[in-house]
Design an enzyme around this catalytic site. Structure first.
Site, mmCIF file in Angstrom:
data_model
loop_
_atom_site.group_PDB
_atom_site.id
_atom_site.type_symbol
_atom_site.label_atom_id
_atom_site.label_comp_id
_atom_site.label_asym_id
_atom_site.label_seq_id
_atom_site.Cartn_x
_atom_site.Cartn_y
_atom_site.Cartn_z
ATOM 1 N N HIS A 1 0.800 -1.231 -0.171
ATOM 2 C CA HIS A 1 -0.100 -0.010 -0.044
ATOM 3 C C HIS A 1 0.970 1.380 0.012
ATOM 4 O O HIS A 1 2.015 1.150 0.646
ATOM 5 C CB HIS A 1 -0.869 0.026 1.303
ATOM 6 C CG HIS A 1 -2.079 1.018 1.206
ATOM 7 N ND1 HIS A 1 -1.951 2.423 1.283
ATOM 8 C CD2 HIS A 1 -3.284 0.727 0.721
ATOM 9 C CE1 HIS A 1 -3.091 2.870 1.265
ATOM 10 N NE2 HIS A 1 -3.930 2.037 0.795
ATOM 11 N N ASP B 1 -7.870 -5.149 -0.233
ATOM 12 C CA ASP B 1 -8.484 -6.124 -1.086
ATOM 13 C C ASP B 1 -8.190 -7.522 -0.802
ATOM 14 O O ASP B 1 -8.461 -8.499 -1.755
ATOM 15 C CB ASP B 1 -7.979 -5.733 -2.448
ATOM 16 C CG ASP B 1 -8.348 -4.124 -2.771
ATOM 17 O OD1 ASP B 1 -9.508 -4.092 -2.662
ATOM 18 O OD2 ASP B 1 -7.694 -3.649 -3.331
HETATM 19 N N1 ACO Z 1 4.199 -7.605 -4.774
HETATM 20 C C1 ACO Z 1 5.612 -7.709 -4.918
HETATM 21 N N2 ACO Z 1 6.231 -6.539 -4.857
HETATM 22 C C2 ACO Z 1 5.777 -5.290 -4.787
HETATM 23 C C3 ACO Z 1 4.256 -5.395 -4.515
HETATM 24 C C4 ACO Z 1 3.474 -6.552 -4.609
HETATM 25 N N3 ACO Z 1 2.203 -6.467 -4.289
HETATM 26 N N4 ACO Z 1 4.035 -4.150 -4.014
HETATM 27 C C5 ACO Z 1 5.053 -3.414 -4.203
HETATM 28 N N5 ACO Z 1 6.266 -4.007 -4.291
HETATM 29 C C6 ACO Z 1 7.468 -3.664 -4.529
HETATM 30 C C7 ACO Z 1 7.778 -2.979 -5.889
HETATM 31 O O1 ACO Z 1 8.094 -3.925 -6.646
HETATM 32 C C8 ACO Z 1 8.871 -1.940 -5.784
HETATM 33 O O2 ACO Z 1 9.878 -2.535 -5.820
HETATM 34 P P1 ACO Z 1 11.257 -2.026 -6.140
HETATM 35 O O3 ACO Z 1 11.338 -0.555 -5.538
HETATM 36 O O4 ACO Z 1 12.525 -2.752 -6.030
HETATM 37 O O5 ACO Z 1 10.814 -1.442 -7.821
HETATM 38 C C9 ACO Z 1 8.470 -1.529 -4.201
HETATM 39 O O6 ACO Z 1 7.727 -2.608 -3.500
HETATM 40 C C10 ACO Z 1 7.609 -0.580 -4.048
HETATM 41 O O7 ACO Z 1 6.648 -0.329 -4.994
HETATM 42 P P2 ACO Z 1 5.866 0.607 -5.741
HETATM 43 O O8 ACO Z 1 4.930 0.152 -6.841
HETATM 44 O O9 ACO Z 1 6.573 1.860 -5.945
HETATM 45 O O10 ACO Z 1 5.018 1.180 -4.443
HETATM 46 P P3 ACO Z 1 3.639 2.247 -4.394
HETATM 47 O O11 ACO Z 1 3.728 2.718 -3.043
HETATM 48 O O12 ACO Z 1 3.527 2.984 -5.632
HETATM 49 O O13 ACO Z 1 2.682 0.995 -4.721
HETATM 50 C C11 ACO Z 1 0.954 -0.614 -4.736
HETATM 51 C C12 ACO Z 1 1.564 0.390 -3.993
HETATM 52 C C13 ACO Z 1 0.549 -0.048 -6.192
HETATM 53 C C14 ACO Z 1 -0.381 -0.748 -3.972
HETATM 54 C C15 ACO Z 1 1.674 -1.715 -4.685
HETATM 55 O O14 ACO Z 1 1.891 -2.336 -3.505
HETATM 56 C C16 ACO Z 1 1.077 -2.925 -5.697
HETATM 57 O O15 ACO Z 1 1.003 -2.898 -6.848
HETATM 58 N N6 ACO Z 1 0.485 -3.692 -4.906
HETATM 59 C C17 ACO Z 1 -0.379 -5.018 -5.518
HETATM 60 C C18 ACO Z 1 -1.911 -4.336 -6.223
HETATM 61 C C19 ACO Z 1 -2.779 -4.181 -4.859
HETATM 62 O O16 ACO Z 1 -3.026 -4.774 -4.087
HETATM 63 N N7 ACO Z 1 -3.393 -2.548 -5.034
HETATM 64 C C20 ACO Z 1 -4.467 -2.582 -3.976
HETATM 65 C C21 ACO Z 1 -3.734 -1.507 -3.371
HETATM 66 S S1 ACO Z 1 -5.255 -0.854 -1.926
HETATM 67 C C22 ACO Z 1 -6.338 0.035 -2.767
HETATM 68 O O17 ACO Z 1 -6.036 0.888 -3.751
HETATM 69 C C23 ACO Z 1 -7.623 -0.175 -2.475
#
Ligand code: ACO
Length: 433
Positions: free
Chosen positions: A304, A361
């Site tokens: 998140h 989620d």
């Molecule tokens: N699985 C694996 N790796 C992950 C995940 C995940 N679910 N989430 C983040 N990471 C990693 C990324 O690869 C990234 O690694 P890097 O810095 O080495 O490239 C690091 O963690 C940071 O990720 P970002 O995408 O930059 O973080 P951000 O804060 O932008 O993203 C997000 C948050 C979009 C929710 C992300 O965690 C994700 O894609 N999760 C899966 C989708 C999800 O469950 N979305 C629902 C969110 S809750 C909502 O909106 C209601």
């Protein structure tokens, strides 16, 4: 005494005032920055940018705190109803019994939609995603109900109209997608019971509304009701900042919510769990794939932008999923897979390093599945729950004298000035490749 942050750029030092919220969070007020230095800030995804001051929702991502109008989410999930929580978000205070009763009566009065709107529904291709239909239909409400909130009274009426009609519209989309007769709301049912009735009642098989499911739906929608400046809410505020009407602004919010990285994750989680179950995949291997930087796959329902600990909403949902499945005698293998995934992921170094925990989620889809909600309606369920938040945030933005038209800047990285080349003088395709 005002605190200042001192910034030196290009040999010039300026003092920028620090603004502080009620819970001690601080922000550097950079409104004078460009005017005084010629510089702008660069913050893709606005992870370090406060776009507004707000009195609606407080969250602390490090401690896992979420409060609506000051009241902890845990207390609301335990004691409140979705209608009462919506009232709280939209009006700022919990309603008296009299006001709550009046709200229920008004929700009932607004629950039908213009019969002509059914023609639109009939003409969408059957395979359309209900989020696309919902977004289009909310926008269409502006044409059917042109009188808009310009006074406080108008605000209340538009808010109630949206809350009640969007619920009816969502169930209509489902019924029509199945080729079934549209079910009308019943005046003797509460908001959540009516939703279940309109979804599942048929002329040949009366639907018995179970109180366990009504409670679970109330909790599900309460947990989704607002989440400060998330992607879709920021979209609603941005569109509203152009003085666009509330229906169009919320329709844009629905589109933003549709994405897999935002509200679409609840559908993606159940699809991921189903794939693991049906293909007999190893949970360890799925977690390993999520860690592989060469693979775009992410563990859906994990991570998140703000929570760097367990999402408090996921904690509540996990408890409810167990309770509801127990009460309904449902043995869902997807829950066992989810529990195993969580166990492996939260003890894994990668997930710990990035502070990745289950988000709202992760367990919500299993709860919706237990209610028999089809997977492609999951994000619609989220959207209905998020409505009171969008309505309150749209309004707060409109009446905030500090708010202006949203118009971020950019750092241009394209070509410098170059001349226009007449078409016959351009490099030929064969020479180019
Ligand atoms: N699985 C694996 N790796 C992950 C995940 C995940 N679910 N989430 C983040 N990471 C990693 C990324 O690869 C990234 O690694 P890097 O810095 O080495 O490239 C690091 O963690 C940071 O990720 P970002 O995408 O930059 O973080 P951000 O804060 O932008 O993203 C997000 C948050 C979009 C929710 C992300 O965690 C994700 O894609 N999760 C899966 C989708 C999800 O469950 N979305 C629902 C969110 S809750 C909502 O909106 C209601």
């Amino acid at each position: 005494m005002t605190e200042y942050a001192t910034l030196t750029v290009n040999g010039k030092t300026i003092e920028l005032p620090v603004t502080e919220g009620k819970e001690g969070e601080k922000g550097i007020d950079i409104r004078r920055l460009r005017q005084e230095t010629g510089y702008i800030t660069f913050d893709p995804g606005f992870a370090n940018t406060g776009s507004c001051k707000s009195t609606i929702t407080y969250m602390d991502g490090e401690k896992g705190i979420l409060r609506y109008r000051g009241i902890p989410i845990e207390e609301l999930a335990e004691h409140s109803s979705f209608v009462e929580t919506s009232y709280l978000l939209i009006n700022g205070e919990l309603p008296t019994r009299q006001k709550l009763n009046r709200t229920s009566v008004q929700l009932n009065d607004h629950s039908l939609i213009h019969e002509d709107m059914q023609n639109f529904y009939q003409n969408f291709p059957r395979a359309s995603h209900p989020m696309g239909i919902l977004s289009a239909m909310i926008n269409a409400l502006r044409s059917f109900y042109p009188e808009l909130m310009t006074t406080d009274e108008g605000y209340e009426q538009t808010a109630l109209r949206l809350l009640s009609k969007v619920r009816t519209m969502a169930t209509m989309a489902y019924k029509i997608s199945r080729g079934h007769k549209v079910e009308y709301p019943r005046p003797d049912y509460t908001y959540c019971a009516n939703f279940l009735h309109m979804m599942f009642n048929t002329p040949v098989k009366p639907y018995i509304v179970r109180k366990e499911l009504v409670k679970a739906l109330n909790v599900f929608w309460i947990l989704h009701a607002d989440h400060e400046q998330n992607c879709s809410t920021s979209v609603v505020r941005s569109v509203g900042s152009a003085r666009t009407n509330i229906y169009a602004s919320i329709s844009a919010g629905v589109s933003a919510l549709w994405g897999d990285l935002h509200g679409g994750a609840n559908q993606a989680v159940v699809q991921m769990l189903t794939e693991i179950y049906e293909q007999g995949l190893s949970v360890e291997k799925v977690v390993a794939r999520a860690k592989d930087k060469k693979d775009p796959f992410r563990l859906m329902g994990f991570g998140h932008r703000v929570y760097k600990t367990y999402d408090p909403r996921a904690k509540i949902l996990k408890k409810y999923v167990h309770e509801v499945l127990d009460k309904l005698n449902i043995d869902d293998p997807l829950l066992d897979i989810a529990l195993e995934l969580e166990e492996i992921a939260i003890n894994d170094e990668y997930f710990q390093k990035y502070n990745l925990y289950p988000n709202v989620d992760f367990y919500s889809g299993i709860l919706l599945k237990a209610m028999q909600i089809p997977t492609n309606m999951f994000t619609v369920m989220f959207a209905i729950g998020r409505l009171p938040g969008w309505i309150a945030q749209w309004r707060e933005n409109l009446i905030d004298p500090e708010q202006r038209l949203v118009r971020p800047r950019q750092i241009y990285t394209g070509y410098n000035h170059r001349p226009y080349i007449p078409i016959d003088e351009r490099v030929k395709d064969s020479e180019q490749w």
